[in-house]
Design a protein around this motif. Structure first.
Motif, mmCIF file in Angstrom:
data_model
loop_
_atom_site.group_PDB
_atom_site.id
_atom_site.type_symbol
_atom_site.label_atom_id
_atom_site.label_comp_id
_atom_site.label_asym_id
_atom_site.label_seq_id
_atom_site.Cartn_x
_atom_site.Cartn_y
_atom_site.Cartn_z
ATOM 1 N N ILE A 266 -68.341 -63.050 -74.731
ATOM 2 C CA ILE A 266 -67.532 -62.056 -74.190
ATOM 3 C C ILE A 266 -67.947 -61.587 -72.699
ATOM 4 N N GLY A 267 -67.080 -61.571 -71.665
ATOM 5 C CA GLY A 267 -67.409 -61.321 -70.241
ATOM 6 C C GLY A 267 -66.448 -60.788 -69.625
ATOM 7 N N GLY A 268 -66.578 -60.168 -68.396
ATOM 8 C CA GLY A 268 -65.739 -59.897 -67.355
ATOM 9 C C GLY A 268 -66.289 -60.218 -65.956
ATOM 10 N N GLY A 269 -65.294 -60.347 -65.035
ATOM 11 C CA GLY A 269 -65.751 -60.442 -63.635
ATOM 12 C C GLY A 269 -64.638 -60.163 -62.662
ATOM 13 N N ALA A 270 -65.258 -60.186 -61.409
ATOM 14 C CA ALA A 270 -64.017 -59.912 -60.364
ATOM 15 C C ALA A 270 -64.548 -60.680 -58.854
ATOM 16 N N SER A 271 -63.509 -60.860 -58.028
ATOM 17 C CA SER A 271 -63.702 -61.792 -56.982
ATOM 18 C C SER A 271 -62.840 -60.858 -55.879
ATOM 19 N N VAL A 272 -63.414 -60.882 -54.641
ATOM 20 C CA VAL A 272 -62.626 -60.149 -53.758
ATOM 21 C C VAL A 272 -62.558 -61.263 -52.392
ATOM 22 N N GLU A 273 -61.427 -61.506 -51.965
ATOM 23 C CA GLU A 273 -61.565 -62.445 -50.665
ATOM 24 C C GLU A 273 -60.945 -61.604 -49.326
ATOM 25 N N TYR A 274 -61.994 -61.450 -48.369
ATOM 26 C CA TYR A 274 -61.706 -60.710 -47.356
ATOM 27 C C TYR A 274 -61.988 -61.316 -46.126
ATOM 28 N N LYS A 275 -60.848 -61.691 -45.264
ATOM 29 C CA LYS A 275 -60.802 -62.639 -44.321
ATOM 30 C C LYS A 275 -61.549 -64.044 -44.606
ATOM 31 N N LYS A 276 -62.733 -64.247 -44.069
ATOM 32 C CA LYS A 276 -63.177 -65.495 -44.561
ATOM 33 C C LYS A 276 -64.365 -65.445 -45.350
ATOM 34 N N MET A 277 -64.653 -64.293 -45.667
ATOM 35 C CA MET A 277 -65.650 -64.142 -47.016
ATOM 36 C C MET A 277 -65.120 -64.109 -48.362
ATOM 37 N N THR A 278 -65.700 -64.469 -49.359
ATOM 38 C CA THR A 278 -65.563 -64.127 -50.816
ATOM 39 C C THR A 278 -66.939 -63.560 -51.454
ATOM 40 N N TYR A 279 -66.652 -62.707 -52.309
ATOM 41 C CA TYR A 279 -67.480 -61.907 -53.015
ATOM 42 C C TYR A 279 -67.166 -61.719 -54.465
ATOM 43 N N ALA A 280 -68.062 -62.175 -55.188
ATOM 44 C CA ALA A 280 -67.765 -62.392 -56.865
ATOM 45 C C ALA A 280 -68.770 -61.706 -57.488
ATOM 46 N N PHE A 281 -68.616 -61.416 -58.796
ATOM 47 C CA PHE A 281 -69.660 -60.659 -59.827
ATOM 48 C C PHE A 281 -69.162 -60.978 -61.176
ATOM 49 N N ASP A 282 -69.795 -61.256 -62.160
ATOM 50 C CA ASP A 282 -69.848 -61.523 -63.368
ATOM 51 C C ASP A 282 -70.734 -60.728 -64.237
ATOM 52 N N TYR A 283 -70.250 -60.606 -65.426
ATOM 53 C CA TYR A 283 -71.059 -60.036 -66.592
ATOM 54 C C TYR A 283 -70.955 -60.790 -67.978
ATOM 55 N N LEU A 284 -71.689 -61.221 -68.403
ATOM 56 C CA LEU A 284 -71.438 -62.048 -69.699
ATOM 57 C C LEU A 284 -72.664 -61.806 -70.766
ATOM 58 N N PHE A 285 -71.921 -61.435 -72.149
ATOM 59 C CA PHE A 285 -72.709 -61.238 -73.124
ATOM 60 C C PHE A 285 -72.548 -62.289 -74.250
ATOM 61 N N ARG A 286 -73.927 -62.772 -74.695
ATOM 62 C CA ARG A 286 -73.810 -64.047 -75.735
ATOM 63 C C ARG A 286 -74.535 -63.640 -76.874
ATOM 64 N N GLN A 287 -73.802 -63.819 -77.891
ATOM 65 C CA GLN A 287 -74.556 -63.479 -79.178
ATOM 66 C C GLN A 287 -75.422 -64.446 -79.708
ATOM 67 N N TYR A 288 -76.574 -64.766 -79.082
ATOM 68 C CA TYR A 288 -77.495 -65.654 -79.498
ATOM 69 C C TYR A 288 -78.186 -65.398 -80.663
ATOM 70 N N GLY A 289 -78.243 -64.345 -81.192
ATOM 71 C CA GLY A 289 -78.990 -63.998 -82.370
ATOM 72 C C GLY A 289 -78.240 -64.510 -83.495
ATOM 73 N N SER A 290 -77.119 -65.166 -83.468
ATOM 74 C CA SER A 290 -76.566 -65.780 -84.625
ATOM 75 C C SER A 290 -77.174 -67.234 -84.889
ATOM 76 N N LEU A 291 -77.979 -67.925 -83.816
ATOM 77 C CA LEU A 291 -78.732 -69.064 -84.024
ATOM 78 C C LEU A 291 -79.944 -68.634 -84.626
ATOM 79 N N THR A 292 -80.443 -69.753 -85.785
ATOM 80 C CA THR A 292 -81.560 -69.522 -86.524
ATOM 81 C C THR A 292 -82.543 -70.894 -86.291
ATOM 82 N N SER A 293 -83.903 -70.565 -86.559
ATOM 83 C CA SER A 293 -84.847 -71.399 -86.206
ATOM 84 C C SER A 293 -85.519 -71.756 -87.426
ATOM 85 N N ALA A 294 -86.139 -72.921 -87.641
ATOM 86 C CA ALA A 294 -87.012 -73.651 -88.904
ATOM 87 C C ALA A 294 -88.281 -72.949 -88.655
ATOM 88 N N ASP A 295 -88.752 -72.430 -87.510
ATOM 89 C CA ASP A 295 -90.108 -71.894 -87.281
ATOM 90 C C ASP A 295 -90.036 -70.611 -87.311
#
Length: 403
Positions: A266-295
């Motif tokens: 799940i994640g959220g993000g935003a971008s702002v375009e002002y004149k000739k510039m673009t600024y962007a930011f993302d946050y992302l949460f990944r539930q990797y704890g669901s993966l398992t290992s044989a070791d």
């Protein structure tokens, strides 16, 4: 339409080559665990901006990380895109060093507006990759001073075919969905003298993730876009086959099926375009704890990732110099904690990137350089990756009809 036709046929002709050479996408010894090393940040026009995507949209941006962003595409054009990468990997674990050069194609995609308010994209991209080789020397039990050497190798990985749709519900609001099919094979081999044991895992699964974007022009030179994504957890079931080779004899056994729970995110993000510039930011949460290992020495845990990027685009006229028609990008990313623990040790993963984009033929060529670093505590792993990505987005104008 001729440029798109032949460009897309060229991309399709490379798919068998991409599948065969998937094992060269990584050389990480830790790709032997779980479903391999998760592939990210190796394709797209925004790779030079740290991979920001959740709040991004553009007239030539095939954004399938947040499918709602497809609604920002030019309504009069059809797009085809191909991406490739090359990287130099360096690993250090408990005093042992390893270096390798890897590279491959990383995405093929095609997108456009199907009818008013409906946009679509189809494509193929790697989901995870396995690629490693190392040797271990141990003392022979019961025979002091006698040693034997074992070699461990693995290759393969998972690929994802996806079908993306975006719907423009309101002038400022769009929603999207990615429907995917994940499939692939992974082979792991342990060899000693004249004997070797190989295990092959073959699996497939369906996937689904969703996105939403709200984009509004606040003034003549200021535009704000907000986005959110959610990916459903999926179970991939894999058939496990074991092959034993001893001298000139070989025997194959079908073993019990195994399964992995592919991570929810799940994640959220935003971008702002002002004149000739673009600024962007993302946050992302990944539930990797669901993966398992044989070791038992290796476990997975959830990951929090932050990305930020900036782009300067002079947006010159067609008659302007090439420097005024290029876009200049930079980005950073931080993942804390790193999604894999080795002997209880976790750490940080971070990336810096910079890139350029410029017009080429009927599209744009995007290039980026990046440095990726992982540091696990206790000197368990130090990984440095210096890489280069290139993405070419080809567009074709609908001269005779506008859908």
């Amino acid at each position: 339409m001729r440029a798109i036709k032949y460009g897309w046929l060229f991309c399709l002709s490379l798919l068998p080559f991409s599948a065969v050479t998937q094992n060269v996408m990584t050389s990480s010894p830790y790709s032997m665990f779980g479903v391999g090393e998760i592939m990210a940040g190796l394709h797209g026009a925004n790779a030079g901006m740290g991979g920001v995507a959740i709040g991004m949209r553009g007239k030539m941006l095939i954004n399938t990380d947040n499918p709602a962003g497809l609604a920002g595409l030019d309504t009069c054009r059809l797009f085809a895109e191909a991406s490739a990468f090359a990287k130099w990997e360096s690993y250090r674990s408990k005093g042992d060093d390893n270096q390798a050069f890897t590279g491959n194609f990383s995405r093929f995609a095609m997108a456009g507006r199907i009818m008013p308010r409906w946009y679509m994209a189809v494509g193929l991209t790697p989901y995870s990759s396995v690629g490693y080789y190392f040797q271990s020397t141990q003392e022979l039990e019961g025979s002091p001073g006698s040693y034997y050497t074992s070699s461990f190798s693995g290759d393969g990985g998972l690929s994802k075919v996806y079908f993306s749709n975006a719907f423009q519900l309101l002038p400022a609001l769009s929603v999207g969905v990615n429907l995917g099919y994940i499939f692939g094979n992974m082979t792991q081999t342990e060899a000693q003298s004249t004997m070797s044991v190989s295990q092959k895992l073959s699996g497939q699964s369906f996937s689904a993730d969703f996105g939403v974007q709200y984009s509004r022009r606040l003034s003549r030179e200021l535009n704000l876009t907000l986005g959110a994504v959610y990916g459903l957890p999926q179970t991939i079931r894999m058939q496990k086959t074991r092959t034993l080779v001893d001298n000139s004899t070989s025997s194959t056994t079908n073993m019990k099926r195994v399964s992995q729970q592919l991570p929810r995110y799940i994640g959220g993000g935003a971008s702002v375009e002002y004149k000739k510039m673009t600024y962007a930011f993302d946050y992302l949460f990944r539930q990797y704890g669901s993966l398992t290992s044989a070791d038992s020495r290796v476990t997975f845990h959830d990951s929090h990732e932050l990305r930020a990027g900036v782009c300067y685009f002079p947006d010159g006229y067609g008659s302007s110099s090439i420097w005024k028609r290029m876009d200049y990008k930079a980005g950073v990313g931080l993942s804390s904690p790193y999604y894999m623990q080795v002997r209880g040790q976790s750490g940080l993963s971070w990336r810096v990137s910079a890139g350029l984009g410029f017009p080429l033929m009927n599209g744009r060529l995007h290039t980026s350089f990046f440095y990726d670093r992982v540091d696990l505590d206790g000197k368990m792993l130090k990984r440095g990756i210096t890489g280069f990505t290139v993405t070419y987005t080809l567009s074709e104008l609908f001269y005779k009809v506008k859908l």
